[in-house]
Motif scaffolding. Structure first.
Motif, PDB file in Angstrom:
ATOM      1  N   ASP A  74     -58.075 -63.456  54.169  1.00 34.71           N
ATOM      2  CA  ASP A  74     -58.776 -63.872  52.962  1.00 34.71           C
ATOM      3  C   ASP A  74     -59.163 -62.656  52.118  1.00 34.71           C
ATOM      4  OD1 ASP A  74     -59.598 -66.314  51.672  1.00 34.71           O
ATOM      5  OD2 ASP A  74     -61.671 -65.622  51.906  1.00 34.71           O
ATOM      6  N   ASN A  75     -59.603 -61.594  52.770  1.00 41.69           N
ATOM      7  CA  ASN A  75     -59.947 -60.361  52.048  1.00 41.69           C
ATOM      8  C   ASN A  75     -58.727 -59.784  51.336  1.00 41.69           C
ATOM      9  OD1 ASN A  75     -62.646 -60.419  52.810  1.00 41.69           O
ATOM     10  ND2 ASN A  75     -62.303 -59.190  54.655  1.00 41.69           N
ATOM     11  N   LEU A  76     -57.571 -59.834  51.996  1.00 40.90           N
ATOM     12  CA  LEU A  76     -56.346 -59.366  51.359  1.00 40.90           C
ATOM     13  C   LEU A  76     -55.979 -60.229  50.151  1.00 40.90           C
ATOM     14  CD1 LEU A  76     -54.089 -58.593  54.475  1.00 40.90           C
ATOM     15  CD2 LEU A  76     -55.174 -56.923  52.944  1.00 40.90           C
ATOM     16  N   ALA A  77     -56.099 -61.552  50.315  1.00 42.87           N
ATOM     17  CA  ALA A  77     -55.717 -62.476  49.240  1.00 42.87           C
ATOM     18  C   ALA A  77     -56.614 -62.330  48.019  1.00 42.87           C
ATOM     19  CB  ALA A  77     -55.762 -63.909  49.757  1.00 42.87           C
ATOM     20  N   MET A  78     -57.882 -61.991  48.239  1.00 39.95           N
ATOM     21  CA  MET A  78     -58.812 -61.839  47.118  1.00 39.95           C
ATOM     22  C   MET A  78     -58.434 -60.661  46.229  1.00 39.95           C
ATOM     23  SD  MET A  78     -62.475 -62.690  48.949  1.00 39.95           S
ATOM     24  CE  MET A  78     -63.419 -62.465  47.441  1.00 39.95           C
ATOM     25  N   LYS A  79     -57.697 -59.702  46.762  1.00 40.79           N
ATOM     26  CA  LYS A  79     -57.301 -58.525  45.989  1.00 40.79           C
ATOM     27  C   LYS A  79     -56.035 -58.770  45.157  1.00 40.79           C
ATOM     28  CE  LYS A  79     -59.285 -55.541  49.571  1.00 40.79           C
ATOM     29  NZ  LYS A  79     -59.000 -54.543  50.644  1.00 40.79           N
ATOM     30  N   VAL A  80     -55.374 -59.906  45.415  1.00 37.89           N
ATOM     31  CA  VAL A  80     -54.167 -60.263  44.672  1.00 37.89           C
ATOM     32  C   VAL A  80     -54.581 -61.023  43.417  1.00 37.89           C
ATOM     33  CG1 VAL A  80     -52.053 -61.648  44.734  1.00 37.89           C
ATOM     34  CG2 VAL A  80     -52.752 -60.329  46.748  1.00 37.89           C
ATOM     35  N   PRO A  81     -53.998 -60.729  42.266  1.00 39.26           N
ATOM     36  CA  PRO A  81     -54.401 -61.432  41.039  1.00 39.26           C
ATOM     37  C   PRO A  81     -54.039 -62.911  41.070  1.00 39.26           C
ATOM     38  CG  PRO A  81     -52.484 -60.052  40.642  1.00 39.26           C
ATOM     39  CD  PRO A  81     -52.977 -59.704  42.009  1.00 39.26           C
ATOM     40  N   ALA A  82     -54.758 -63.688  40.276  1.00 37.13           N
ATOM     41  CA  ALA A  82     -54.474 -65.118  40.144  1.00 37.13           C
ATOM     42  C   ALA A  82     -53.010 -65.320  39.771  1.00 37.13           C
ATOM     43  CB  ALA A  82     -55.374 -65.730  39.076  1.00 37.13           C
ATOM     44  N   GLY A  83     -52.378 -66.293  40.411  1.00 41.35           N
ATOM     45  CA  GLY A  83     -50.962 -66.553  40.177  1.00 41.35           C
ATOM     46  C   GLY A  83     -50.046 -65.751  41.056  1.00 41.35           C
ATOM     47  N   SER A  84     -50.617 -64.895  41.914  1.00 41.68           N
ATOM     48  CA  SER A  84     -49.848 -64.127  42.910  1.00 41.68           C
ATOM     49  C   SER A  84     -48.673 -63.364  42.288  1.00 41.68           C
ATOM     50  CB  SER A  84     -49.339 -65.054  44.028  1.00 41.68           C
ATOM     51  OG  SER A  84     -50.413 -65.703  44.665  1.00 41.68           O
ATOM     52  N   ASP A  85     -48.901 -62.857  41.073  1.00 40.06           N
ATOM     53  CA  ASP A  85     -47.843 -62.098  40.380  1.00 40.06           C
ATOM     54  C   ASP A  85     -46.536 -62.880  40.312  1.00 40.06           C
ATOM     55  OD1 ASP A  85     -49.355 -59.825  39.703  1.00 40.06           O
ATOM     56  OD2 ASP A  85     -49.061 -58.958  41.690  1.00 40.06           O
ATOM     57  N   GLY A  86     -46.663 -64.189  40.021  1.00 39.55           N
ATOM     58  CA  GLY A  86     -45.483 -65.022  39.806  1.00 39.55           C
ATOM     59  C   GLY A  86     -44.855 -65.621  41.045  1.00 39.55           C
ATOM     60  N   LEU A  87     -45.471 -65.418  42.209  1.00 40.72           N
ATOM     61  CA  LEU A  87     -44.956 -66.021  43.448  1.00 40.72           C
ATOM     62  C   LEU A  87     -45.552 -67.420  43.576  1.00 40.72           C
ATOM     63  CD1 LEU A  87     -43.111 -65.064  45.778  1.00 40.72           C
ATOM     64  CD2 LEU A  87     -45.196 -64.582  47.072  1.00 40.72           C
ATOM     65  N   ILE A  88     -44.710 -68.435  43.701  1.00 40.45           N
ATOM     66  CA  ILE A  88     -45.173 -69.831  43.716  1.00 40.45           C
ATOM     67  C   ILE A  88     -44.615 -70.542  44.938  1.00 40.45           C
ATOM     68  CG2 ILE A  88     -45.132 -72.037  42.482  1.00 40.45           C
ATOM     69  CD1 ILE A  88     -45.005 -70.486  39.893  1.00 40.45           C
ATOM     70  N   LEU A  89     -45.485 -71.228  45.628  1.00 41.18           N
ATOM     71  CA  LEU A  89     -45.124 -71.927  46.869  1.00 41.18           C
ATOM     72  C   LEU A  89     -45.258 -73.433  46.684  1.00 41.18           C
ATOM     73  CD1 LEU A  89     -45.967 -71.007  50.500  1.00 41.18           C
ATOM     74  CD2 LEU A  89     -46.716 -73.246  49.680  1.00 41.18           C
ATOM     75  N   GLN A  90     -44.237 -74.153  47.121  1.00 41.52           N
ATOM     76  CA  GLN A  90     -44.283 -75.624  47.179  1.00 41.52           C
ATOM     77  C   GLN A  90     -44.560 -76.012  48.627  1.00 41.52           C
ATOM     78  OE1 GLN A  90     -41.188 -78.457  45.244  1.00 41.52           O
ATOM     79  NE2 GLN A  90     -40.699 -78.384  47.406  1.00 41.52           N
ATOM     80  N   PRO A  91     -45.691 -76.692  48.914  1.00 38.89           N
ATOM     81  CA  PRO A  91     -46.194 -76.786  50.295  1.00 38.89           C
ATOM     82  C   PRO A  91     -45.673 -77.964  51.111  1.00 38.89           C
ATOM     83  CG  PRO A  91     -47.802 -77.723  48.811  1.00 38.89           C
ATOM     84  CD  PRO A  91     -46.650 -77.266  47.952  1.00 38.89           C
ATOM     85  N   TYR A  92     -44.466 -78.413  50.864  1.00 42.73           N
ATOM     86  CA  TYR A  92     -43.959 -79.585  51.583  1.00 42.73           C
ATOM     87  C   TYR A  92     -43.195 -79.139  52.834  1.00 42.73           C
ATOM     88  CZ  TYR A  92     -45.214 -81.784  47.182  1.00 42.73           C
ATOM     89  OH  TYR A  92     -45.901 -82.213  46.068  1.00 42.73           O
ATOM     90  N   TRP A  93     -43.930 -78.540  53.784  1.00 40.90           N
ATOM     91  CA  TRP A  93     -43.315 -78.072  55.029  1.00 40.90           C
ATOM     92  C   TRP A  93     -42.879 -79.259  55.893  1.00 40.90           C
ATOM     93  CZ3 TRP A  93     -43.772 -74.206  52.219  1.00 40.90           C
ATOM     94  CH2 TRP A  93     -43.578 -72.895  52.640  1.00 40.90           C
ATOM     95  N   SER A  94     -43.443 -80.436  55.612  1.00 40.21           N
ATOM     96  CA  SER A  94     -43.055 -81.655  56.330  1.00 40.21           C
ATOM     97  C   SER A  94     -42.862 -82.762  55.306  1.00 40.21           C
ATOM     98  CB  SER A  94     -44.118 -82.069  57.343  1.00 40.21           C
ATOM     99  OG  SER A  94     -44.229 -81.126  58.380  1.00 40.21           O
ATOM    100  N   PRO A  95     -41.909 -83.671  55.529  1.00 34.50           N
ATOM    101  CA  PRO A  95     -41.636 -84.727  54.554  1.00 34.50           C
ATOM    102  C   PRO A  95     -42.710 -85.797  54.550  1.00 34.50           C
ATOM    103  CG  PRO A  95     -40.293 -85.039  56.509  1.00 34.50           C
ATOM    104  CD  PRO A  95     -41.006 -83.721  56.683  1.00 34.50           C
ATOM    105  N   GLY A  96     -42.748 -86.564  53.465  1.00 35.78           N
ATOM    106  CA  GLY A  96     -43.663 -87.691  53.363  1.00 35.78           C
ATOM    107  C   GLY A  96     -42.896 -88.997  53.453  1.00 35.78           C
ATOM    108  N   VAL A  97     -43.648 -90.109  53.432  1.00 30.22           N
ATOM    109  CA  VAL A  97     -43.011 -91.421  53.489  1.00 30.22           C
ATOM    110  C   VAL A  97     -42.441 -91.791  52.132  1.00 30.22           C
ATOM    111  CG1 VAL A  97     -43.436 -93.878  53.883  1.00 30.22           C
ATOM    112  CG2 VAL A  97     -44.473 -92.183  55.374  1.00 30.22           C
TER     113      VAL A  97
END
Length: 530
Positions: free
Chosen positions: A353-376
């Motif tokens: 969490d301390n590391l993540a707080m030092k990263v700017p909002a938007g993670s410098d353009g890195l974007i994650l889609q969190p569907y590691w498991s499928p839905g119904v």
């Protein structure tokens, strides 16, 4: 007002005075917690026993020995009685809230016939029951044929009929984990309406077992004898038996009140009762929830679940693996932080969490889609996770922050869908669950939703919601509003950062919302390779 032998013998119960306390068993995915709350919502004592030993005999299976849940409950209770401030004579009632959709087959004495199939299990049936032709036609016309097929494939009862029919036949009951623990405590095959979340022939709109003509009996063919008697939230399931008292130390005759499943109890424990309020649970499954007196499907043909308030519904949007991804990230990428945390007597999550707080909002353009498991239904059965936007300046900290942002993006998408279907506008947001202990997650959530985030006074919000069920069920409070006013308190309010809101809005609208529709065709190709 209170009818058990224990109630008549205890002055604390007859008076219902300020000393009245409530015992809560909260059996989640990672631990069993025995909690004692008072009528002001103060957590008097907490005993926690980790749940370990989940096992997989086949890829995708996740089982656990059912006795282990009960044994862990007993250990948690026995540890509780030696803690400061605990007076068993002050406890006027108890309840159980548990992880959802974990199935246990038992005989007439409540003895498990096979390991529990947990909610994380991904086995599927290949031999499916036949649904009447008129239902098949209706599903085809409605465009939900694939959804119903996936429902049948995922229903544990169909896998059991296909592979272990002898166990189904000899089982007296097939219970959710809540029903199993209630039986262990009371010797009654009863469970709360509020706990019925799973692949069951349950009428989610009317809060009862479905009529015999309902398609669910055909899609997940339980025998009528398999299902427990349902009790309304706040009703009495039974009393603690002498046998259960001997194993747990809970007083014999203590009334056991019906609560609800853990996510529903979290919403109540946050105090999110008003129309303008929403609630996020950053747990193993991350969810966005609103409480509604009307039946509103969060996504068409996906049910609204029973709430922890009688005759209400929890309209829920899920990200199935949610903050499980934090554990995944730790295992895969945080070995250095794990070792440092062990040496410095802190947690790996706090260091990340301390590391993540030092990263700017938007993670410098890195974007994650969190569907590691499928839905119904959404995302569909083909869904996969994705991370886009990498460059050579990105670090492990960027990935971790992008993970937190991705989950918040996904739940924000759920909020929009919920508002559209309900006609309501959420302007205030409660956040609870393990992820709510992350400062980064709280600020990211406020910024992405562009809403103030309210943090409850206790992390044990599912336990507090269950305690409210006991308090109202036993008449300590006349209404749920009264109980919430007395027992739920806000410890912090996190405001959106106006400098971050426009950036997140742009990333969300121009990139995140377009990711799944663009990537879904590729996911389907990948799925067909499996």
């Amino acid at each position: 007002m209170l009818q058990s032998k224990y109630n008549k013998q205890s002055s604390a119960v007859s008076d219902l005075n300020s000393a009245a306390q409530f015992l809560i068993i909260d059996c989640g995915t990672q631990s069993v917690r025995a909690l004692i709350f008072d009528r002001h919502g103060t957590l008097i004592a907490k005993s926690q026993v980790p749940l370990e030993g989940y096992f997989s005999d086949q890829p995708g299976w996740v089982e656990h020995h059912a006795h282990y849940f009960w044994d862990s409950l007993c250990r948690a209770c026995q540890k509780l009685w030696s803690l400061p401030g605990v007076e068993r004579t002050n406890i006027v009632g108890m309840t159980v809230t548990t992880q959802r959709a974990t199935i246990i087959c038992v005989d007439k004495n409540g003895e498990p016939q096979r390991p529990a199939i947990t909610w994380m299990d991904q086995r599927t049936a290949t031999k499916l029951p036949t649904i009447k032709w008129w239902w098949r036609l209706a599903f085809k016309v409605a465009g939900v044929k694939q959804t119903v097929t996936q429902f049948m494939e995922n229903a544990e009862i169909n896998w059991l009929w296909q592979h272990q029919p002898d166990i189904v036949q000899r089982s007296e009951k097939i219970l959710l984990l809540s029903g199993y623990l209630n039986h262990q405590l009371t010797a009654q095959f009863k469970d709360s309406i509020g706990s019925q979340v799973g692949y069951l022939p349950f009428d989610y709109k009317r809060h009862r077992w479905a009529k015999k003509s309902d398609w669910k009996w055909q899609a997940c063919p339980f025998l009528p004898k398999h299902l427990p008697e349902l009790v309304s939230v706040g009703g009495q399931i039974g009393e603690v038996t002498a046998s259960a008292a001997e194993q747990t130390g809970i007083p014999t005759g203590l009334p056991v009140i019906a609560a609800a499943a853990d996510k529903a109890c979290e919403t109540l424990g946050c105090g999110a009762l008003a129309k303008h309020q929403g609630q996020i649970s950053y747990g193993t499954t991350a969810t966005f929830n609103i409480l509604s007196p009307k039946y509103i499907e969060p996504i068409r043909y996906l049910p609204a679940y029973p709430a922890a308030v009688p005759n209400f519904y929890t309209c829920e949007y899920q990200i199935y693996r949610g903050y499980w991804m934090v554990s995944w990230f730790k295992q895969q990428f945080a070995h250095k932080e794990f070792l440092e945390a062990r040496e410095t007597d802190t947690s790996t999550e706090a260091l990340l969490d301390n590391l993540a707080m030092k990263v700017p909002a938007g993670s410098d353009g890195l974007i994650l889609q969190p569907y590691w498991s499928p839905g119904v239904r959404y995302p569909g059965p083909e869904a996969r996770g994705a991370i886009i936007g990498f460059n050579d300046g990105h670090t492990k900290a960027h990935m971790y922050r992008a993970l937190i942002e991705g989950i918040a993006y996904g739940l924000c998408n759920g909020k929009e869908k919920m508002e559209k279907r309900s006609g309501r506008r959420v302007t205030e947001l409660f956040v609870s669950g393990g992820g709510a202990q992350s400062e980064t997650a709280l600020q990211v959530t406020a910024d992405i939703f562009d809403l103030p985030v309210l943090l409850p006074h206790t992390h044990e919000t599912s336990g507090l919601g269950a305690a409210i069920n006991v308090a109202v069920g036993l008449g300590v409070f006349d209404t749920y509003s009264d109980a919430v006013d007395s027992m739920c308190h806000v410890s912090r309010r996190v405001e959106p950062n106006p400098q971050n809101v426009p950036l997140y809005r742009k990333l969300y609208r121009q990139i995140y919302r377009k990711l799944y529709p663009r990537l879904a065709p590729f996911y389907r190709i990948i799925k067909n390779l499996d």
